[in-house]
Design a protein around this motif. Sequence first.
Motif: not given
Length: 158
Positions: A9-20
């Motif tokens: 399970v992924w948090e996306l912001d600052n994990t999948m991509w930089d930024g929010v």
Amino acid sequence: MRPALRCLVWELDNTMWDGVVCDATSGAPRPASLHTLRALTDRGIWHAVASRSDRNSTLEQLYRHGLYEMFSALEIGWGRKSASIVRIARTLGLSLDAIAFVDDEPVERAEVSRALPQVRCYAARNIDVLTALPDFKPVLGTGPTPTPPLGFDRVPVF
């Protein structure tokens, strides 16, 4: 011995991509995140999203980068990540000890660890080494791989 993981399970912001996404500061997916996403998919591990963000903006970002179909369940909103992970487990028919969670925020990982001690939590800064961990060994089954709810597995042509 703990079972092999079946879903990350992924948090996306600052994990999948930089930024929010909500701040309009997110960019293209990080190369290490894409590599991990694809490598674990090839091993039969499903992916899901538990992200605290605006749903429409986040979906737009996933579509823009061709990532939407790689996720089997999406929980995008403003609630607790642990509650999102419980809903993901129910949706996918998995026990909590078959789920891992990756997030850049120590507070979010701590909340999940406290509420769901069966879920293995990883820091986003370690995304590039997840594929080397024994927890992420290929999923071996005795029958056909079940189809993830949001996507279609290969369907044989008769």
